[in-house]
Enzyme design. Structure first.
Site, PDB file in Angstrom:
ATOM      1  CD  GLU A  44      -3.138   0.864   2.049  1.00 36.27           C
ATOM      2  OE1 GLU A  44      -3.599  -0.290   1.962  1.00 36.27           O
ATOM      3  OE2 GLU A  44      -3.683   1.777   2.689  1.00 36.27           O
TER       4      GLU A  44
ATOM      5  CE1 TYR B 296       0.297   4.017   7.840  1.00 38.03           C
ATOM      6  CE2 TYR B 296      -1.444   3.079   9.196  1.00 38.03           C
ATOM      7  CZ  TYR B 296      -1.040   3.761   8.066  1.00 38.03           C
ATOM      8  OH  TYR B 296      -1.981   4.165   7.168  1.00 38.03           O
TER       9      TYR B 296
ATOM     10  CG  ASP C 279      -2.403  -0.924   5.035  1.00 35.38           C
ATOM     11  OD1 ASP C 279      -1.269  -1.413   4.837  1.00 35.38           O
ATOM     12  OD2 ASP C 279      -2.580   0.257   5.395  1.00 35.38           O
TER      13      ASP C 279
END
Length: 727
Positions: free
Chosen positions: A13, A324, A109
Site C-alpha cells: 500500500e 504507523y 493493508d
DNA sequence: GCAAGGTC
C-alpha cells in the site's frame, strides 16, 4: 537450456511496507519505483492511485451544475488514474504486464480500503478477473501484525487465494460508489437550491449536524438553579466534610430548603451510620489509536487533530521512532511480543525512570489487555520504536512523550487503591463522604502523582484521606456550606470532544441490536480522515474555530435545517443512520448482503433526495418558525448606550470601541466578571438591547454572601460603573 | 465547484 525463472511481484500500500518486505525477503536491488532481485519484484502504491470518473467523464452534460441534469446516476462506474500519482501507477502497470507468467501477491493493508487500492490498480493494469479466482496467479498476503521479518515470512508462507477477498472488494466498491453518488448529487442540489457553494457527504454532513445541534442546544438552554449543602464534622479522630443527600438526590431545589437543612443540623451532633471500604484496581490505559492520541493531545496541549497527525506522521516517516500512526487499534498482536521486548530494552536505556517499574510478566501473550489478536484490524496501536532523536522539535517531543509513556504504562502493574464511603447522619439528614487512598500506584508512577486526579464531578465530595472512622462514632457539626449552582448546557465542541463523538456514535443509537456500534468498531469517518473532515467543515465556512472550540456558523446551520426539512434527505444529518449504512457495508463484506441490493437502495435514496430539492420550497419564514435560524457569533455585541459606538470584546470586559488610550474617549464597559460571577454573553446582549437583564443567580457580595439580581445600565453612573444591580 | 478513502 535455461528457462528464465518467473518472479513473484508483491504490491504494497505504501513505500514503508515495501521496505519491510524487502528487508524480510532480502531484496536489495533498487529500481525506479520498485525493488527487485532474482525471486521478487516489490513495488508499492501511495494509497489510492485510482479514482472514480468525474460526472462529466460519463457525459459532458454533467459538466454544468444544473437541477435538470440531476440525478447523476451512471449505469456503470469507471476508474481513472489519480493525476498526482500516475507515474507510480504506470510503473506498477508495466511491471504487471512484464510479469505476466509470474505470481502477484497483494500485500496492501488488511482491510476494506487496502483491498480497493489493490483491486483498482490490478484493474488498470489489465490483470484479468479470472486470475483472481481460484488461481495460483494472484494471492493475498494478510496480517494485522507489525511487519517484522518473521511476520512477513510467515505471511508469505500462508498466502490466500485473492478471490477469497472478493466480498471485501465489493463492500469497498459499494462504499466508494455510495459516497460518490451522495456527494455529487447532494452537493449540486444544495448548491443550486441555496445559491452558494454547499458540500454534502455521508460523513461531513453527519458531523456538521453534531456541531450545529450543539450550538442550538446551548442557545436554547435555560439554566436551572440548585443548591448543594455540605456539613463539616468533627470528633476526636479528626474532621471531614460530607455532602447532603436523600435517596439518590444531592441537589436541593430551593435556597429555603437548603436553609431549612442548615437550621436542622447546625451545631448538632450526629453519628457515623456506615463505613464501607472497597479495594479497587485500575488497569493501565489502553495503548493509543490515532484518534485517542489526537484527543489527548488536544485536551492536554490544545493541538488540532491535523497537527497531531502530521507530527505523528513525521515521527513515523522521518524520525522512525513511532510506529504507523493511522491506526484504530488500541492493542498489539501476540506476534509482537519479541518486538516489544526489544523496544523496552532499548528505551530503558534512554528513559530509565519511565521504564524502571515494568512488570516482566505483562510482556506476555497471556496479557490480553495489550496483546489481543481479536481486536486488531489493519494495524496495531501506536507504539514507540526507538528513542526520540536529538534534533526533534518541541512539538514532536510532546507527541512522542505521550506515546512513549502510554506504552511504558501498559506494562506496569495496576494501580491499587482503597475507596471509602462514609454516611454521617444528623437528625434525619444524611451526608455522604468519599475518600480515596492509593495503596500501590502501579502504572501511575509513569505519569507522576499530579495527574491522577480526575476532572471534578459536580458533587465532588472531598476526595481525600478521611479520618479512621467507625460506625456509631459521634459527629459534631462545626461548619456548614450552602453552594449555589446552576445546571449547565452541554459543552461546546473541542476537537477532542468531537473526535470522541465521531469515534463513538453509540450515544446517538438507542437500540441494543447495533452491537458493533457499541463496541466502537463503527464510527463517523476513519482514523485517516477525521482530521481532514474537520478541515473540510472549516473550509466550507460551515464551522469556525473560536479558541479551542468549533462553533457552527449560520451557513452550517442553514444546511442542516434545510436537510431536516426533507423527509428523506434528513437521514444525512443523523449519525445513527450513517452508522447503519456502515453496518450494511460490513454485512456485504461478510457475504450476508449483496452489494447490488445496497446500491439499489442508495440509488432510490438519491432519486428521493434530488426530488426533494427540486420540488421542496425553502421558506425562510417557515424554517425560522420550526427552528429559528441563529446568528453568527458577532464580532460586535451591540451599540454603546452612551455614544453609539460599537461594543467589542476586550480582555476584561465588553467595551466601547471609541475608547482611546491618549484622551480616554468613551469608556463605557460591561465587565466580564461582576461580583465574582462571569457575565454571560446573553446578559451582554440583553443589556445593550434592553438596558436590563433577566434575574441572574450566583453573585457574591463583598461579605461573601450569595445573591441574585438583574443587571441594568445606569448612565448616571461613571463610565466604568455603568452597570448596576437591580434588586 | 461536488465525497471519502488512502498516503505523503
Amino acid at each position: 537450456m535455461e528457462v528464465k525463472k518467473s518472479k513473484t511481484l508483491i504490491l504494497t500500500e505504501k513505500p514503508s511496507v515495501a521496505r519491510d518486505f524487502a528487508l524480510a525477503l532480502g531484496v536489495k536491488g533498487k529500481k525506479d519505483g520498485y525493488l527487485e532481485n532474482d525471486d521478487y519484484i516489490i513495488t508499492w502504491a501511495v494509497g489510492h492511485l485510482v479514482e472514480l470518473f468525474e460526472p462529466q467523464d460519463y457525459d459532458p452534460k454533467w459538466k454544468k451544475w444544473s437541477m435538470e441534469n440531476l440525478p447523476i446516476l451512471p449505469s456503470h462506474f469507471h476508474y481513472k488514474p489519480i493525476q498526482k500519482t500516475q507515474k507510480q501507477l504506470k510503473i506498477i502497470c508495466r511491471l504487471l504486464s512484464k510479469n505476466t507468467p509470474g505470481q502477484v501477491v497483494i500485500a496492501t493493508d488488511a482491510g476494506r480500503e487496502g483491498e480497493v487500492i489493490a483491486r483498482t490498480i490490478l484493474l488498470m493494469g489489465g490483470v484479468p478477473a479470472e486470475n483472481l479466482e481460484k488461481s495460483e496467479k494472484t494471492k493475498r498476503f494478510w496480517t494485522s501484525q507489525a511487519l517484522t521479518p518473521q511476520v512477513v515470512k510467515a505471511g508469505m508462507d500462508s498466502l490466500k487465494t485473492a478471490g477469497e477477498y472478493d466480498r471485501l472488494w465489493r463492500a469497498g466498491q459499494a462504499r466508494q460508489i455510495a459516497d460518490w453518488l451522495v456527494g455529487m448529487n447532494g452537493s449540486r442540489s444544495a448548491t443550486i437550491k441555496l445559491n452558494d457553494l454547499f458540500s454534502i457527504g455521508r460523513v461531513q454532513t453527519a458531523v456538521l449536524a453534531l456541531i450545529a445541534d450543539r450550538r442550538r442546544e446551548r442557545e436554547n438552554f435555560k439554566p436551572e438553579p440548585y443548591w448543594i449543602f455540605k456539613a463539616h464534622f468533627e470528633n476526636e479522630k479528626g474532621d471531614w466534610w460530607g455532602a447532603w443527600f436523600k435517596e439518590n438526590q444531592t441537589r436541593i431545589l430551593s435556597e429555603q430548603d437548603a436553609g431549612a437543612i442548615r437550621e436542622k443540623v447546625e451545631n448538632r451532633t450526629g453519628h457515623v451510620v456506615s463505613v464501607e471500604k472497597q479495594k479497587k484496581n485500575q488497569a493501565p490505559p489502553l495503548l493509543y489509536s490515532l484518534t485517542d492520541l489526537q484527543r489527548d493531545a488536544n485536551s492536554r496541549f490544545g493541538f488540532f487533530a491535523k497537527k497531531t497527525l502530521s507530527i505523528a506522521q513525521a515521527l513515523y516517516e522521518n524520525k522512525k521512532c513511532l510506529s504507523y500512526p493511522r491506526t484504530e487499534a488500541r492493542v498489539l498482536g501476540t506476534q509482537n511480543i519479541s518486538l516489544v521486548k526489544k523496544i523496552i530494552d532499548k528505551l530503558s536505556l534512554s528513559y530509565p525512570k519511565t521504564f524502571q517499574n515494568i512488570v516482566p510478566e505483562r510482556v506476555n501473550e497471556k496479557y490480553k489487555r495489550v496483546f489481543d489478536d481479536s481486536r486488531l484490524t489493519d494495524h496495531h496501536a501506536i507504539i514507540p520504536l526507538a528513542p526520540l532523536p536529538q534534533q526533534a522539535s518541541a512539538d514532536e517531543k510532546t507527541i512522542y512523550d505521550l506515546v512513549m509513556k502510554r506504552f511504558a504504562a501498559a506494562f506496569h502493574a495496576d494501580c491499587e487503591y482503597e475507596q471509602t464511603n462514609i454516611v454521617t447522619q444528623v437528625e434525619t439528614e444524611t451526608f455522604h463522604s468519599q475518600g480515596k487512598r492509593i495503596l500501590k500506584p502501579g502504572w501511575r508512577t509513569v505519569y507522576g502523582m499530579a495527574s491522577e486526579k480526575k476532572a471534578g464531578s459536580e458533587d465532588d465530595t472531598e476526595d481525600e484521606n478521611l479520618p479512621p472512622l467507625e460506625k456509631d462514632d459521634p459527629a459534631k457539626v462545626i461548619d456548614t456550606k450552602i453552594e449555589h449552582k446552576e445546571t449547565s448546557p452541554p459543552p461546546e465542541y473541542t476537537e477532542a470532544l468531537l473526535l470522541k463523538d465521531m469515534t463513538n456514535p453509540a450515544r446517538y443509537v438507542a437500540e441494543n441490536e447495533l452491537k458493533q456500534i457499541y463496541r466502537g468498531d463503527i464510527g463517523l469517518g476513519t482514523q485517516s480522515t477525521r482530521a481532514q473532515i474537520i478541515e473540510t467543515l472549516l473550509m466550507r465556512k460551515y464551522v469556525q474555530r473560536q479558541k479551542r472550540y468549533l462553533i457552527a456558523l449560520d451557513k452550517g446551520c442553514l444546511l442542516i435545517d434545510t436537510l431536516r426539512g426533507f423527509e428523506k434527505a434528513k437521514i444525512l444529518t443523523s449519525a445513527e443512520e450513517t452508522a447503519r449504512w456502515e453496518m450494511q457495508l460490513n454485512r456485504i463484506a461478510q457475504g450476508e448482503e449483496s452489494g447490488q441490493t445496497f446500491l439499489n437502495n442508495i440509488k432510490t435514496f438519491i432519486h428521493d433526495l434530488v426530488d426533494e430539492f427540486k420540488s421542496g420550497k425553502i421558506e425562510p419564514a417557515k424554517a425560522a418558525e420550526s427552528s429559528p435560524l441563529v446568528q453568527n457569533p458577532p464580532t460586535t455585541y451591540g451599540k454603546c448606550p452612551r455614544c453609539g459606538g460599537d461594543i467589542i470584546e476586550g480582555k476584561k470586559g465588553y467595551g466601547c470601541s471609541r475608547w482611546r488610550k491618549e484622551d480616554g474617549g468613551c469608556r463605557f464597559v460591561i465587565w466580564k466578571t461582576i461580583a465574582g460571577k462571569k457575565t454571560p454573553k446573553s446578559a451582554v446582549f440583553q443589556l445593550l438591547q434592553n438596558g436590563t437583564t433577566q434575574k441572574i443567580h450566583g453573585f457574591t457580595s463583598k461579605q461573601g454572601k450569595k445573591f441574585s439580581a438583574r443587571l441594568k445600565i445606569d448612565l448616571d453612573q461613571e463610565n466604568l460603573q455603568s452597570v448596576v444591580f437591580d434588586f
